[in-house]
Design a protein around this motif. Structure first.
Motif, PDB file in Angstrom:
ATOM      1  N   LEU A 297       0.823  -1.214   0.000  1.00  0.00           N
ATOM      2  CA  LEU A 297       0.000   0.000   0.000  1.00  0.00           C
ATOM      3  C   LEU A 297       0.855   1.262   0.000  1.00  0.00           C
ATOM      4  O   LEU A 297       0.466   2.275  -0.598  1.00  0.00           O
ATOM      5  CB  LEU A 297      -0.948  -0.004   1.201  1.00  0.00           C
ATOM      6  CG  LEU A 297      -2.176  -0.904   1.055  1.00  0.00           C
ATOM      7  CD1 LEU A 297      -2.941  -0.988   2.372  1.00  0.00           C
ATOM      8  CD2 LEU A 297      -3.088  -0.403  -0.053  1.00  0.00           C
ATOM      9  N   THR A 300       1.614   1.610  -3.644  1.00  0.00           N
ATOM     10  CA  THR A 300       0.465   1.977  -4.479  1.00  0.00           C
ATOM     11  C   THR A 300      -0.001   3.405  -4.191  1.00  0.00           C
ATOM     12  O   THR A 300      -0.385   4.133  -5.113  1.00  0.00           O
ATOM     13  CB  THR A 300      -0.697   0.997  -4.271  1.00  0.00           C
ATOM     14  OG1 THR A 300      -1.091   0.977  -2.890  1.00  0.00           O
ATOM     15  CG2 THR A 300      -0.299  -0.407  -4.681  1.00  0.00           C
ATOM     16  N   GLY A 336      -3.725  -1.963  -4.935  1.00  0.00           N
ATOM     17  CA  GLY A 336      -3.940  -1.939  -3.493  1.00  0.00           C
ATOM     18  C   GLY A 336      -5.379  -1.854  -3.056  1.00  0.00           C
ATOM     19  O   GLY A 336      -5.673  -1.838  -1.858  1.00  0.00           O
TER      20      GLY A 336
END
Length: 432
Positions: A297, A300, A336
């Motif tokens: 994450l 992303t 993500g």
């Protein structure tokens, strides 16, 4: 023996899974097609940007309601009947749309679509996927569903751009839009009929109802969940990432404004996201299992934040660079998007309230679907093309907030001393 039975159950219903996947993609064609042909839709129906945004907001409002209460509807009516009625009513709404209605009738049509495709249809899809797969096949079923929808959207994108281009040459933007509307309406109704005959009701629906009652949302459950820090962290993370899922539709009008692209060409900029989706979704999940969800994450969010800020500060960029930035954003967006749900165990959210937690996180996390369309539309009406700078700046700041939240999340998880993917001690952690 048990594993073979579980595997054979999903294989037995593979054709049903394909039908559900196609239906789960195509039912959203009508509520969202305006975004692909933003300028044409705006001028054809004499709308302001704020009014265009209101359509998305009223549609998203039903989504927020459905995440909390839609499951109750799915318990009361068989999935086969609920999906059939939802698809057919969605198609009928499309044919009403062809009567060239005014703003308030259009608003009512989007409210109808919000009810049929979100409040009624979505919980039925989730329940149906559970019915056709065993407990340890849920990830496979949902993974096929989400990745499969991306493939359907990719094929669908070529179809609607071709239809719009063909009919707009013959009858202008009105003809192009009506061609797309007919295409989606007919498909929705045909799929509704197919679902009715292919997904026959059986005793397993009754079993699913009993199982889902364990997860039914109660006031006590909601209050318990609201006291969990993990729920709020995940809600913020989801809210940040989902902002781009709604905001990227504005790349279409921006491309016509900044680069002078024609309507069909501009639509391709947005539709390209669906070609990236299958690869990014599967790839993001695989990398998250190997390197950690929050680490993926971080990447992303950065992939979405930096290109967005570049759009603000690089007004003289070429259309080629803009398209490249969009592709990078799409990889981050879908890479993500689904990871939040796999982080619940890490945050100490116990299985006993998992259903309630999903409802609460969804209600808060998907709020951009209600707020972003109207807010961005209003900004464009007030500031004109300059409004895109404010929009992209806001989006970039949103991802900066998301990265900070991830840092806090990692510290919180380490404090709980729960390893990623572990379900141990979640009851104790929930009280922390």
């Amino acid at each position: 023996m048990g594993a073979e039975q579980q595997t054979s159950k999903l294989k037995k219903h593979i054709f049903h899974l394909v039908v559900i996947t196609v239906a789960g993609a195509m039912i959203y064609g009508l509520p969202y097609f305006r975004s692909y042909f933003y300028d044409a839709y705006l001028t054809t129906y004499h709308l302001t940007n704020a009014q265009m945004g209101t359509f998305g907001s009223i549609f998203g409002l039903f989504g927020m309601i459905s995440y909390l209460f839609g499951g109750v509807v799915a318990d009361m009516v068989s999935t086969r009947k609920l999906m059939t009625v939802s698809l057919i009513l969605t198609g009928i709404g499309g044919f009403i749309h062809m009567l060239n209605p005014g703003y308030y009738v259009l608003l009512a049509i989007y409210a109808l679509w919000g009810f049929t495709s979100l409040f009624a249809f979505w919980p039925a899809v989730v329940k149906s996927l559970r019915e056709i797969s065993n407990e340890n096949e849920q990830s496979k079923a949902f993974g096929f569903f989400d990745g499969g929808r991306g493939i359907v959207y990719a094929i669908d994108g070529v179809c609607i751009v071709s239809i719009f281009a063909y009919f707009s040459k013959k009858a202008g933007d009105v003809g192009g839009l009506n061609g797309v509307i007919i295409y989606y309406s007919v498909i929705a109704i045909v799929l509704g009929i197919l679902v009715f005959f292919l997904l026959k009701g059986s005793e397993k629906e009754k079993v699913a109802v009993v199982e889902e009652k364990k997860e039914k949302i109660t006031v006590e459950g909601v209050l318990k969940v609201l006291k969990m820090p993990a729920v709020w962290f995940l809600s913020i993370i989801l809210c940040c990432t989902y902002t781009m899922n709604i905001a990227f539709y504005y790349f279409t009008p921006y491309s016509t404004s900044a680069f002078g692209m024609a309507g069909a060409a501009a639509a391709i900029i947005t539709i390209a996201a669906q070609y990236v989706r299958p690869v990014a979704s599967f790839g993001g999940g695989a990398l998250a299992d190997k390197f950690g969800r929050s680490r993926v994450l971080y990447v992303t969010f950065t992939m979405m934040m930096i290109p967005t800020f570049m759009m603000v500060f690089m007004h003289s960029m070429s259309s080629t660079l803009f398209i490249a930035l969009c592709i990078i954003i799409y990889v981050g967006m879908y890479g993500g998007y689904s990871l939040v749900w796999s982080m619940m165990d890490e945050g100490g959210i116990p299985l006993s309230v998992a259903g309630t937690a999903v409802g609460v996180i969804s209600t808060i996390g998907f709020f951009p679907e209600v707020a972003v369309p109207y807010l961005f539309g209003k900004v464009l009406d007030v500031f004109g093309d300059k409004g895109y700078d404010y929009m992209f700046t806001g989006i970039g700041i949103c991802f900066a907030i998301g990265i900070v939240t991830l840092v806090i999340w990692d510290r919180y998880r380490k404090k709980l001393n729960i390893q990623p993917g572990s379900r141990e001690n979640t009851e104790t952690a929930a009280e922390a």
